[in-house]
Design a protein around this motif. Structure first.
Motif, PDB file in Angstrom:
ATOM      1  N   ARG A 129       0.815  -1.222   0.000  1.00 24.89           N
ATOM      2  CA  ARG A 129       0.000   0.000   0.000  1.00 24.89           C
ATOM      3  C   ARG A 129       0.844   1.266   0.000  1.00 24.89           C
ATOM      4  O   ARG A 129       0.304   2.370   0.083  1.00 24.89           O
ATOM      5  CB  ARG A 129      -0.922   0.001   1.221  1.00 24.89           C
ATOM      6  N   ILE A 130       2.160   1.141  -0.094  1.00 29.49           N
ATOM      7  CA  ILE A 130       3.042   2.315  -0.109  1.00 29.49           C
ATOM      8  C   ILE A 130       3.379   2.664  -1.552  1.00 29.49           C
ATOM      9  O   ILE A 130       3.777   1.801  -2.341  1.00 29.49           O
ATOM     10  CB  ILE A 130       4.330   2.057   0.688  1.00 29.49           C
ATOM     11  N   ALA A 131       3.227   3.938  -1.897  1.00 27.99           N
ATOM     12  CA  ALA A 131       3.457   4.401  -3.268  1.00 27.99           C
ATOM     13  C   ALA A 131       4.511   5.498  -3.285  1.00 27.99           C
ATOM     14  O   ALA A 131       4.655   6.261  -2.323  1.00 27.99           O
ATOM     15  CB  ALA A 131       2.160   4.919  -3.889  1.00 27.99           C
ATOM     16  N   ALA A 132       5.266   5.547  -4.388  1.00 32.34           N
ATOM     17  CA  ALA A 132       6.192   6.657  -4.637  1.00 32.34           C
ATOM     18  C   ALA A 132       5.433   7.716  -5.447  1.00 32.34           C
ATOM     19  O   ALA A 132       4.865   7.406  -6.492  1.00 32.34           O
ATOM     20  CB  ALA A 132       7.412   6.164  -5.402  1.00 32.34           C
ATOM     21  N   VAL A 133       5.430   8.947  -4.955  1.00 31.04           N
ATOM     22  CA  VAL A 133       4.631  10.023  -5.557  1.00 31.04           C
ATOM     23  C   VAL A 133       5.562  11.165  -5.953  1.00 31.04           C
ATOM     24  O   VAL A 133       6.272  11.713  -5.101  1.00 31.04           O
ATOM     25  CB  VAL A 133       3.551  10.532  -4.580  1.00 31.04           C
TER      26      VAL A 133
END
Length: 594
Positions: A129-133
């Motif tokens: 659930r962790i994203a690079a933005v």
């Protein structure tokens, strides 16, 4: 449950072997006596009744062996099979050594790297659930984020439960005896909470501690704690001076924590936006990480952030022209570049394993031809089909067990050799290789490959040997000629092996050619006798560019005066390096296009 009960019964029988045999003898004696009693009642003499009962009951030794086999009480025969298999391999050392070496080569170390990089989850809470933005521009897919845009994104989005930033890359550690460059990172106050990481000592950043004009504090990595504070547990509250500014240590991160996008970092400071670049919307130098809300996909989050970026572009056409948004899984950012390499290597290892298995299967097929008469004689003497198949299984098991053990040992050595070749600079960006070794996944993979190999090695001689045509095997004597069908099968195995070998050979040649070209890229300058030196200066002492000019001239003069130095120059980036730097160019009287 039935299988478990059966296994328990067999275990009990194993532990009570003598009692089982005694009870079996009593049971058989009872049935013989009952049959003799029936014959006596029919009017036979005692001798005739005893003879008839024995004839009706059958051979007691044979019946006893059948009874043992019915309950799978075969431990003695398995021991015999093991001894016989070892004698057979000792009689054929060439075959045994060839098969073992091929198996050892087939089970390799590549899966350990694939497991560490692509299969094992990142060491964070719910890493999927962790994203690079980040933002995007036309010239590249992913670009850095500006602080004002980050503030607007955080306040406007509805897809992230948290959104945080990180940036920067170093500080000067002021010690009593020296000033040393160290790796550091500026992060927003919720950075570690978004990752799901809790300090092992002290506390995390509190909300609001990343705002300007708040206290200067720092969290240490485990490596930084060990290196600069000797792992003292009383480090919390101690002072450390970074780039001329005293910071108070408030926490120490666990040993397992690494943040691969920025490599090995020793100091984590709150962002505390200050300076012209931090507060200017057109200055892009940050990257973001976010935790997706429950039920929100990467595609949904990307669509909303692109909509917000388009809205900001309309609101700030001068600063945000052409600025889009990028949302990708954090794992893709970390391992995206190495995934195709590792999968290619895994495919090559799989082909090598297939070649190894085909080699051993071919050896077993050839060897089975020379054993046709032996197996035929054993079958004629009463050996059952299952008994002979079990012999093949035991022989194949020894090959797979020894070959697998050699392969696992070789894999462990290769893993340590390959990881030793990776520089410390690179290892910081691939933290999943820290402490790489034979994990449980690797051993399970080796066991699965060994079981598949075992099945192949058992089936090869089983399908070939004349279990249903014993008389034919006896008639052939010691002739070794096989049927046309099996000669054709052997030829097909050779063709398959050669085909795979050619694929591997061509792939290796192309890989070697690509590597050679990488080592001989024309840089458009002469790299011989060039050396680069990184220079860091504290921002507190040199707050503006004009303060740097005298220092730069002094550095050039002193470096040029060193013995052996012919010339020196300054640059913001190393030659053939790329940092995504951009400049905004405007022409008077012309429309601005970004």
């Amino acid at each position: 449950m039935d299988r478990i009960a059966s296994l328990l019964r067999k275990l009990i029988l194993l532990l009570r072997r003598d009692r089982f045999r005694s009870e079996l003898d009593e049971e058989m004696a009872f049935h013989r006596a009952q049959a003799e009693h029936d014959f006596l009642a029919a009017g036979m003499s005692p001798q005739a009744a005893r003879t008839a009962a024995a004839r009706q009951f059958g051979n007691p030794t044979h019946l006893k062996e059948r009874s043992v086999e019915i309950i799978n009480f075969r431990f003695e025969t398995i021991a015999q099979d093991l001894r016989f298999a070892l004698r057979q391999l000792r009689k054929n050392p060439g075959f045994a050594l060839t098969a073992l070496l091929v198996m050892a080569v087939g089970i390799g170390a590549i899966f350990a790297f694939v497991d560490a990089a692509l299969i094992k989850p990142l060491p964070y809470r719910e890493p999927n659930r962790i994203a690079a933005v980040t933002e995007t521009v036309k010239m590249m897919g992913r670009a850095n984020l500006s602080y004002p845009d980050y503030v607007d994104w955080k306040q406007t989005n509805t897809v992230f439960s948290s959104l945080d930033i990180y940036g920067g890359g170093g500080d000067l550690l002021n010690l009593p005896s020296a000033t040393l460059p160290v790796s550091s990172l500026r992060v927003s106050d919720g950075f570690f909470r978004t990752l799901g990481v809790t300090p092992m000592l002290g506390r995390d950043f509190r909300p609001g501690e990343d705002l300007p004009n708040t206290a200067a504090i720092v969290i240490l990595s485990f490596e930084g704690w060990k290196k600069w504070f000797a792992g003292r547990p009383d480090v919390i509250g101690q002072k450390v001076t970074l780039s001329g500014v005293p910071h108070t240590v408030i926490g120490v991160l666990p040993q397992s924590f690494e943040f691969a996008p920025r490599g090995a970092t020793q100091f984590y400071k709150p962002f505390q936006a200050r300076g012209e670049c931090d507060l200017r919307r057109s200055c892009h130098g940050l990257e973001g990480i976010a935790r997706l809300k429950d039920g929100v996909s990467i595609a949904t989050a990307r669509a909303e952030m692109e909509s917000i970026a388009a809205q900001l572009e309309r609101q700030y056409p001068g600063d945000n022209r052409g600025q889009g948004a990028s949302v990708e899984p954090l794992s893709e950012i970390i391992v995206g570049d190495v995934r195709p390499i590792l999968l290619t290597l895994l495919a090559g290892a799989a082909l090598l394993l297939i070649i190894a298995c085909v080699n051993v299967a071919s050896l077993l097929l050839v060897r089975s031809e020379s054993r046709r008469q032996e197996i035929s004689i054993r079958g004629a003497l009463g050996a059952s089909r299952s008994r002979l198949i079990r012999q093949f299984a035991v022989e194949a098991f020894i090959l797979v067990l020894l070959g697998g053990a050699l392969g696992v040992a070789a894999a462990d050595g290769v893993i340590h050799l390959l990881t030793a070749l990776i520089s410390q600079f690179m290892i910081g960006r691939v933290p999943y290789l820290h402490g790489l070794g034979l994990s449980a996944h690797s051993l399970e993979f080796a066991a699965a490959v060994s079981l598949l190999s075992l099945a192949l090695f058992v089936l090869t001689p089983t399908l070939r040997l004349p279990l249903q045509a014993i008389h034919q095997g006896l008639a052939e004597g010691t002739r070794g000629g096989g049927s046309r069908l099996w000669r054709r099968l052997g030829s097909n195995l050779v063709v398959l092996e050669l085909t795979i070998a050619v694929v591997l050979l061509v792939s290796a040649g192309l890989l070697g050619k690509s590597f050679y070209r990488l080592l001989h890229v024309d840089l458009n300058f002469q790299p011989d006798h060039l050396a680069v030196v990184g220079v860091m200066v504290p921002e507190v002492a040199y707050p503006k560019d004009q303060n740097m000019i005298p220092l730069q001239r002094q550095i050039l003069a002193r470096v040029t005066a060193l013995p052996g130095v012919e010339s020196a120059a300054l640059a913001s980036d190393y030659p053939v390096d790329f940092n995504g730097d951009t400049d905004w160019i405007r022409f008077v009287g012309r429309p601005y296009n970004g």
